[in-house]
Write an enzyme that holds these catalytic residues in place. Structure first.
Site, PDB file in Angstrom:
ATOM      1  N   TYR A 286       0.826  -1.208   0.000  1.00 27.74           N
ATOM      2  CA  TYR A 286       0.000   0.000   0.000  1.00 27.74           C
ATOM      3  C   TYR A 286       0.865   1.264   0.000  1.00 27.74           C
ATOM      4  O   TYR A 286       0.634   2.175  -0.816  1.00 27.74           O
ATOM      5  CB  TYR A 286      -0.981  -0.014   1.170  1.00 27.74           C
ATOM      6  N   GLU A 293       1.918   6.360  -7.060  1.00 27.24           N
ATOM      7  CA  GLU A 293       0.875   7.286  -7.508  1.00 27.24           C
ATOM      8  C   GLU A 293       1.309   8.733  -7.301  1.00 27.24           C
ATOM      9  O   GLU A 293       1.060   9.603  -8.156  1.00 27.24           O
ATOM     10  CB  GLU A 293      -0.427   7.005  -6.754  1.00 27.24           C
TER      11      GLU A 293
END
EC number: 4.2.1.134
Length: 362
Positions: A286, A293
């Protein structure tokens, strides 16, 4: 005294279907408990009336019992539960009429036969009442249809992300770093499909098909779709960046274990290795996915600043324009907050599914 074998104090009580033995030993180590030929054999290291030593005893039961005792060890004592083969009341515990000196009634749990019968009756009435309440509850006529839909949805997503992961892995081994630059053109169609379909997870939570909280699902799905459809889908220059490979790869690794876990949950099966992977792999992937991102957003800022795409001109005398590149800078903050929300949610889930539980020794 260290080498002697001694008998501990044992207290007993009974119900119509069970026998309870409380062995007065603290700090018990290596308990060896077995029932053979209707005789309970006990041996353990612990601290009893004669100090820290090896204690043992044997009890031949009055009537037949099940050969699988259940043992629960605490810091202060050891409790043994034995199931009777037939539900009845015993006049004593042992086959021999004379009570062994180490054995005594457990007055904390002691009941006479009439009180035990009343307790048994109350339990049976409680069970019957519970069954009546459950029978009155309205049955969902679409239960199997909903379960079938959820299984099919999770299966399709699992197959889609499996295709993405395998395709990217094979290309990485064959082409090496060259596979980084055309990841989008090779994988985008399947990723578009999977991430569009993922919008159903928000709907599933809204209408109560699943018990997953809504906010983490919204944060993850809209965050990913913003990267995929808005940033990557509208900038050819961004599509050839190596960061696309890492974004897609980290997304697919997480889903390879999430969707199979959901499939097994739909049919009431828990496979512990899969549960561990589901609630552990997010810890590295994660944050890595969020970092990828964020890098993607940072790299896109000068591109959208130059093209002016998605910038919003306001009809006012000052002719002010809200640059999309400025909104992307604000989005980085939202991305970090969203990552925190999801990691916090998964941490709580991990504690619930993998946290320490009380164990029973058999």
């Amino acid at each position: 005294m260290a080498g002697l074998s001694l008998r501990p104090h044992v207290h007993w009580a009974q119900r119509h279907r069970e026998l309870y033995l409380r062995v007065e030993l603290s700090d018990v180590q290596n308990p060896d408990i077995a029932i053979t030929d209707n005789v309970l054999h006990f041996k353990a290291q612990g601290h009893g009336a004669k100090g820290d030593n090896i204690y043992e005893f044997q009890i031949e039961f009055l009537e037949p019992v099940e050969p699988k005792p259940v043992c629960r060890v605490t810091q202060r004592q050891l409790n043994i539960t034995v199931q009777k083969k037939e539900s009845n009341w015993w006049e004593r515990l042992t086959k021999q009429e004379k009570r062994p000196l180490f054995l005594a009634p457990d007055f904390d749990r002691w009941l006479d036969e009439s009180d035990a019968e009343m307790e048994l009756k109350e339990k049976e009435e409680e069970k019957i009442n519970k069954m009546k309440i459950e029978s009155r509850a309205p049955k969902d006529p679409f239960k199997h249809l909903k379960k079938g839909y959820l299984i099919m949805y999770n299966l399709v997503q699992f197959l889609g992300f499996s295709w993405i992961f395998v395709n990217m892995t094979v290309r990485l081994f064959i082409l090496g770093k060259d596979s980084f630059y055309d990841t989008f053109h090779t994988i985008a169609d399947m990723m578009y499909f999977c991430q569009t379909l993922a919008l159903m997870e928000i709907m599933n939570s809204l209408i109560g098909l699943v018990r997953s909280p809504l906010i983490p699902a919204v944060v993850q799905i809209f965050g990913r779709n913003f990267i995929l459809f808005v940033i990557l889908g509208n900038s050819e220059e961004m599509q050839s960046k190596p960061v696309v490979f890492f974004i897609f790869y980290f997304w697919s690794i997480i889903e390879l274990f999430r969707y199979p876990y959901y499939i097994l949950s739909c049919i009431g099966i828990e496979w512990k290795p899969l549960t561990w992977l589901r609630y552990t792999l997010w810890i590295p992937f994660y944050p890595l996915g969020g970092l990828s991102e964020a890098i993607c957003v940072v790299q896109s800022i000068p591109i959208f600043s130059e093209t002016g795409e998605f910038s919003l001109g306001l009809p006012n005398p000052l002719n002010v324009t809200i640059q999309f590149s400025f909104l992307l800078q604000i989005y980085i903050i939202a991305l970090v907050l969203g990552l925190f929300v999801n990691c916090r949610h998964l941490y709580k889930q991990r504690k619930r599914h993998l946290g320490p539980k009380k164990r029973k020794m058999k």
